[in-house]
Structure formats: structure tokens, C-alpha cells
Design a protein around this motif. Structure first.
Motif, PDB file in Angstrom:
ATOM      1  N   LYS A  80       8.923  -5.060  -0.496  1.00 52.12           N
ATOM      2  CA  LYS A  80      10.330  -4.761  -1.212  1.00 52.12           C
ATOM      3  C   LYS A  80      10.621  -3.257  -0.501  1.00 52.12           C
ATOM      4  O   LYS A  80      11.840  -3.058  -0.205  1.00 52.12           O
ATOM      5  CB  LYS A  80       9.985  -4.485  -2.615  1.00 52.12           C
ATOM      6  N   ALA A  81       9.781  -2.598  -0.642  1.00 52.08           N
ATOM      7  CA  ALA A  81      10.168  -1.080   0.084  1.00 52.08           C
ATOM      8  C   ALA A  81      10.675  -1.280   1.662  1.00 52.08           C
ATOM      9  O   ALA A  81      11.590  -0.162   1.873  1.00 52.08           O
ATOM     10  CB  ALA A  81       8.964  -0.088   0.015  1.00 52.08           C
ATOM     11  N   ILE A  82      10.356  -2.172   2.256  1.00 51.15           N
ATOM     12  CA  ILE A  82      10.851  -2.127   3.790  1.00 51.15           C
ATOM     13  C   ILE A  82      12.304  -3.373   3.618  1.00 51.15           C
ATOM     14  O   ILE A  82      12.826  -3.502   4.641  1.00 51.15           O
ATOM     15  CB  ILE A  82      10.029  -2.633   4.698  1.00 51.15           C
ATOM     16  N   GLY A  83      12.714  -3.922   2.481  1.00 54.92           N
ATOM     17  CA  GLY A  83      13.844  -4.359   2.246  1.00 54.92           C
ATOM     18  C   GLY A  83      13.643  -6.068   2.724  1.00 54.92           C
ATOM     19  O   GLY A  83      14.524  -6.840   2.769  1.00 54.92           O
ATOM     20  N   LYS A  84      12.355  -6.627   2.463  1.00 54.11           N
ATOM     21  CA  LYS A  84      12.110  -7.800   2.592  1.00 54.11           C
ATOM     22  C   LYS A  84      11.712  -8.453   1.335  1.00 54.11           C
ATOM     23  O   LYS A  84      11.376  -8.008   0.378  1.00 54.11           O
ATOM     24  CB  LYS A  84      10.881  -8.115   3.751  1.00 54.11           C
ATOM     25  N   ASP A  85      11.812  -9.800   1.360  1.00 54.60           N
ATOM     26  CA  ASP A  85      11.487 -10.744   0.275  1.00 54.60           C
ATOM     27  C   ASP A  85       9.854 -11.236   0.214  1.00 54.60           C
ATOM     28  O   ASP A  85       9.426 -11.445  -0.658  1.00 54.60           O
ATOM     29  CB  ASP A  85      12.355 -11.910   0.027  1.00 54.60           C
ATOM     30  N   MET A  86       9.403 -11.210   1.393  1.00 53.34           N
ATOM     31  CA  MET A  86       8.145 -11.668   1.646  1.00 53.34           C
ATOM     32  C   MET A  86       7.165 -11.105   2.871  1.00 53.34           C
ATOM     33  O   MET A  86       8.100 -10.907   3.943  1.00 53.34           O
ATOM     34  CB  MET A  86       7.869 -13.365   1.604  1.00 53.34           C
ATOM     35  N   GLY A  87       6.118 -11.207   2.764  1.00 47.48           N
ATOM     36  CA  GLY A  87       5.337 -10.679   3.696  1.00 47.48           C
ATOM     37  C   GLY A  87       5.357 -11.463   5.027  1.00 47.48           C
ATOM     38  O   GLY A  87       5.714 -12.753   5.420  1.00 47.48           O
ATOM     39  N   SER A  88       4.530 -11.191   6.149  1.00 47.42           N
ATOM     40  CA  SER A  88       4.460 -11.846   7.414  1.00 47.42           C
ATOM     41  C   SER A  88       3.411 -13.121   7.273  1.00 47.42           C
ATOM     42  O   SER A  88       2.616 -13.109   6.273  1.00 47.42           O
ATOM     43  CB  SER A  88       3.795 -10.877   8.572  1.00 47.42           C
ATOM     44  N   HIS A  89       3.747 -14.383   7.924  1.00 52.80           N
ATOM     45  CA  HIS A  89       2.894 -15.320   7.795  1.00 52.80           C
ATOM     46  C   HIS A  89       1.834 -15.490   8.793  1.00 52.80           C
ATOM     47  O   HIS A  89       0.702 -15.967   8.577  1.00 52.80           O
ATOM     48  CB  HIS A  89       3.770 -16.442   8.135  1.00 52.80           C
ATOM     49  N   GLN A  90       1.832 -14.310   9.566  1.00 58.88           N
ATOM     50  CA  GLN A  90       0.904 -14.188  10.707  1.00 58.88           C
ATOM     51  C   GLN A  90       0.615 -12.692  10.923  1.00 58.88           C
ATOM     52  O   GLN A  90       1.083 -12.088  11.687  1.00 58.88           O
ATOM     53  CB  GLN A  90       1.074 -14.773  12.067  1.00 58.88           C
ATOM     54  N   ALA A  91       0.089 -12.017   9.636  1.00 58.22           N
ATOM     55  CA  ALA A  91       0.110 -10.704   9.482  1.00 58.22           C
ATOM     56  C   ALA A  91      -0.136  -9.745  11.008  1.00 58.22           C
ATOM     57  O   ALA A  91       0.391  -8.823  11.138  1.00 58.22           O
ATOM     58  CB  ALA A  91      -0.834 -10.044   8.370  1.00 58.22           C
ATOM     59  N   VAL A  92      -1.115 -10.118  11.583  1.00 56.25           N
ATOM     60  CA  VAL A  92      -1.696  -9.119  12.797  1.00 56.25           C
ATOM     61  C   VAL A  92      -0.709  -9.532  14.015  1.00 56.25           C
ATOM     62  O   VAL A  92      -0.421  -8.409  14.678  1.00 56.25           O
ATOM     63  CB  VAL A  92      -2.988  -9.399  13.150  1.00 56.25           C
ATOM     64  N   LYS A  93      -0.170 -10.510  14.118  1.00 55.03           N
ATOM     65  CA  LYS A  93       0.927 -11.002  15.136  1.00 55.03           C
ATOM     66  C   LYS A  93       1.944 -10.920  15.021  1.00 55.03           C
ATOM     67  O   LYS A  93       3.077 -10.393  15.728  1.00 55.03           O
ATOM     68  CB  LYS A  93       0.438 -12.539  15.507  1.00 55.03           C
TER      69      LYS A  93
END
Length: 172
Positions: A80-93
Motif C-alpha cells: 500500500k505504501a508504494i501505491g499498489k494493491d498486491m505484491g509481485s507474483h514472482q518476487a525476486v524476478k
């Protein structure tokens, strides 16, 4: 000493209305409860969170109360702090955004009691580690690199600032 726990949903920093007014039936000062809820939740308003659940524990004998907000998970606060609704699906990539170390320190401050750390530095490490799992860099760097910098003392001024704040509030 009978205790009653009432759970209500409020807008962060803007508690009021029927949700809080219902507490008057338990004999507590609704204005004081509202002030306490707003004080404990206003920092969440900047994260785009519409509602937060709050438990109000009421001592029916003394009419005293304790307010305990149910805070969102660390990863949700970061996203939320970066203005997104959800995190990455492939976090490291897949990197979905970047956040400042100051904002992460604020999240560690918000989640202080839940993190159960004795030192703010350790709480901040937990928050930094969560960045990697949602695909967020910190000041343009990989969270692993920031952890090394944290260990070397690069962010001691930020740690000291939040430790002082926690001490002033009686939370450390």
C-alpha cells in the motif's frame, strides 16, 4: 472485574458515528474512546486503508478501556505504501516498486507490538525482509544489501529516532 470486548470497524484516524456511539451503552466516555482510536489509527490513513477493525476492551466496573487496533500484515502495508494493491507474483524476478528506508521504519513503528522485538533494529530487519517477498526494492537496492548496510550502522540515525519516539510513548 468484568471485562467486555467490543469489535468495531472504523476509518483510520476518523473514528466516529454509530460504530463508536454504540460504546456509550457500556458507560465509557465515547469522546475519549474516539480520541484514542484516532490517535492509534491515524498513521494508517496514509496507506490507503479504508477500514480497520479495532477491539475496545472495557472494564465494566471502572468504565476504563483499552483500544487495540487490528493492523494489516507488514506485506500489505509495504504494498500500500508504494501505491499498489498486491505484491509481485514472482518476487525476486519481478520488482513492483521501490520504498524508502524511512517508510519501512514507520511500518516497523506501526507494527512494533506485534513484532515482539526488544530492539527497534530487529523490528526493522523483519520489515526489510518482507520487502523481498513482495518484490519491492529499498532506495533502489535489493533488501539483502540494505540488511547488510543496516548491520554496518548505516541507518543508526533512523533507528535512534524511532527508539526515542517509542520511549516517549512508553512502548519501549
Amino acid at each position: 472485574m468484568a471485562k467486555r470486548v467490543v469489535k468495531i470497524a472504523v476509518a483510520p484516524g476518523k473514528a466516529g458515528g454509530p460504530a463508536v456511539q454504540q460504546l456509550s451503552q457500556y458507560g465509557v466516555d465515547v469522546n475519549k474512546v474516539t480520541e484514542e482510536i484516532n490517535r492509534k489509527t491515524k498513521i494508517l490513513a496514509g496507506y490507503g486503508i479504508n477500514n480497520v477493525f479495532v477491539e475496545v476492551e472495557i472494564d465494566e466496573d471502572t468504565k476504563g478501556f483499552e483500544v487495540k487496533p487490528e493492523l494489516p500484515p507488514i506485506s500489505e502495508l509495504i504494498v500500500k505504501a508504494i501505491g499498489k494493491d498486491m505484491g509481485s507474483h514472482q518476487a525476486v524476478k519481478e520488482i513492483i516498486g521501490d520504498i524508502s528506508i524511512d517508510k519501512l521504519a514507520e511500518i516497523a513503528y506501526i507494527k512494533w507490538e506485534e513484532l515482539k522485538s526488544r530492539h527497534f533494529k530487529n523490528a526493522l530487519k523483519q520489515v526489510i525482509s518482507a520487502c523481498r517477498s513482495v518484490g519491492v526494492t529499498i532506495n533502489g537496492k535489493d533488501p539483502k544489501q540494505v540488511l547488510k548496510e543496516l548491520e554496518s550502522g548505516s541507518y543508526d540515525n533512523i533507528i535512534t529516532k524511532y527508539e526515542e519516539l517509542l520511549k516517549q510513548e512508553g512502548r519501549l
